[in-house]
Write an enzyme that holds these catalytic residues in place. Structure first.
Site, short mmCIF file in Angstrom:
data_model
loop_
_atom_site.label_atom_id
_atom_site.label_comp_id
_atom_site.label_asym_id
_atom_site.label_seq_id
_atom_site.Cartn_x
_atom_site.Cartn_y
_atom_site.Cartn_z
CD1 TRP A 101 42.45 157.92 -23.63
CD2 TRP A 101 42.22 159.95 -22.70
NE1 TRP A 101 41.26 157.86 -22.57
CE2 TRP A 101 41.49 159.20 -21.75
CE3 TRP A 101 42.35 161.32 -22.30
CZ2 TRP A 101 40.65 159.72 -20.48
CZ3 TRP A 101 41.71 161.73 -20.93
CH2 TRP A 101 40.93 160.90 -20.31
CG ASP A 171 49.18 159.13 -23.13
OD1 ASP A 171 49.46 158.40 -22.41
OD2 ASP A 171 48.16 159.62 -23.22
CE LYS A 195 44.50 154.78 -17.67
NZ LYS A 195 42.87 154.74 -17.80
#
Length: 359
Positions: A101, A171, A195
């Site tokens: 990511w 993030d 999530k």
């Protein structure tokens, strides 16, 4: 019958939240409407949005000089919106690469300015966080970007980087609300909701006020942080139902003791699983111990030929979505806030049983 869902995202939601949403599906609190049907500018949804933001602020103790923005696009879109909104003054930014990511964030940011990769753990397969003493940062950078938890690789920062006068951007898609954090140590915190917050389709950004108006001229109005903050996240129609579910999750968290309580139970869950993985040679955990994620726990069987049988038997036992990401293989158990302790206990019991049968 409900199963234990170890999906990395979209992930399990608290059962009480799903039940309440079901109860309110046709009629939200006497309005005669579903939340899906409401005008986003009507008094009903406006009350939902404002309470959702207030509860989010309460949970994270967000200082008053930070804007909370809800928008669409996911963290992938934010990979572009971060440089668009912050590179209007400085044309370069620093990034730390700790996994897939982070790598995606870096590649997207390169479209909008110069990117300096200040440190990387790619040399060891993204299994650790580089020590900050090794970072080669630029004191003139527009910002310093980190991914606080790599969902795929299972690598998590257990400390807050020091960035001096350079805004620190994180993030936090996959570990937001899992533990207490000091928001004031960050300039921007962002992530996708699917999530620990709610269903896919919602993105959040927590932005320090002095950074709201540093955008490039090319930044679309619907993604310009200043405009979004001024219009209470409603430059256009926001993801209304996802915001509503997020609000129910925030209420659930508050009712269960907030982030201090979540941090304790998440530490227990992670320790239970890691302790078993470390006790046997049948399974291996690839991540450095000081960087192991409490949310996403990748592991491998000693013989990959057993992978399919492992997944089949796990599913038969009500343990779903344990297959690792295709880029790294193996297995992965995502144990976000909504995963109860008994779910992790059931997984450890299954791991032990499977080892006895096939070890």
């Amino acid at each position: 019958m409900r199963v234990f869902n170890f999906s990395a995202g979209p992930a399990a939601l608290p059962e009480a939240v799903l039940q309440r949403a079901a109860d309110e599906m046709l009629d939200w609190r006497g309005s005669g409407m579903s939340v899906m049907e409401m005008s986003h500018r009507g008094k009903e949804f406006t009350s939902i949005l404002r309470k959702t933001e207030a509860d989010f602020r309460q949970l994270l103790q967000i200082p008053a000089n930070y804007a909370v923005i809800f928008l669409q696009g996911g963290a992938m879109a934010m990979n572009a919106l971060i440089p668009m909104n912050l590179m209007g003054i400085h044309a370069s930014a620093d990034y730390v690469n700790t996994g897939i990511w982070s790598s995606k964030s870096i590649e997207e940011a390169k479209k909008y300015g110069n990117v300096n990769v200040v440190a990387s753990s790619e040399d060891e397969g993204f299994t650790y966080v580089p020590h900050q003493s090794e970072w080669r940062t630029n004191p003139e950078a527009a910002y310093l970007h980190v991914c606080s938890n790599e969902t795929i690789g299972g690598v998590e920062y257990h400390w807050v980087p020091k960035s001096g006068d350079v805004p620190l951007v994180a993030d936090m898609s996959s570990n937001i609300l899992s533990c207490e954090i000091d928001v004031s140590k960050f300039a921007v915190i962002y992530g996708g909701a699917q999530k620990n917050i709610g269903p896919a389709g919602l993105t959040f950004a927590i932005v320090r006020d002095d950074l709201l108006d540093r955008a490039m001229p090319i930044t679309p109005s619907v993604f310009h942080w200043k405009e979004l903050a001024e219009h209470e996240s409603m430059v256009n129609t926001p993801p209304t139902y996802s915001i509503y579910i997020a609000g129910l999750v925030f209420e659930w968290l508050i009712e269960h003791g907030g982030l201090s309580a979540m941090e304790k139970i998440n530490a227990r869950k992670a320790a239970l699983l890691y302790d078993y993985l470390d006790s046997t040679a049948f399974y291996t955990s690839p991540v450095s111990q000081d960087a192991r994620s409490r949310m996403n726990i990748p592991f491998h069987l000693h013989d990959d030929r057993l992978n399919d049988r492992f997944l089949e038997e796990a599913e038969y036992n009500g343990l779903l979505q344990l297959k690792g990401h295709r880029s790294v293989g193996g297995m992965r158990a995502s144990i976000y806030n909504a995963m109860p302790l008994e779910g992790v206990r059931a997984l450890v019991d299954f791991l032990r049983t499977f080892e006895r049968k096939h070890g």
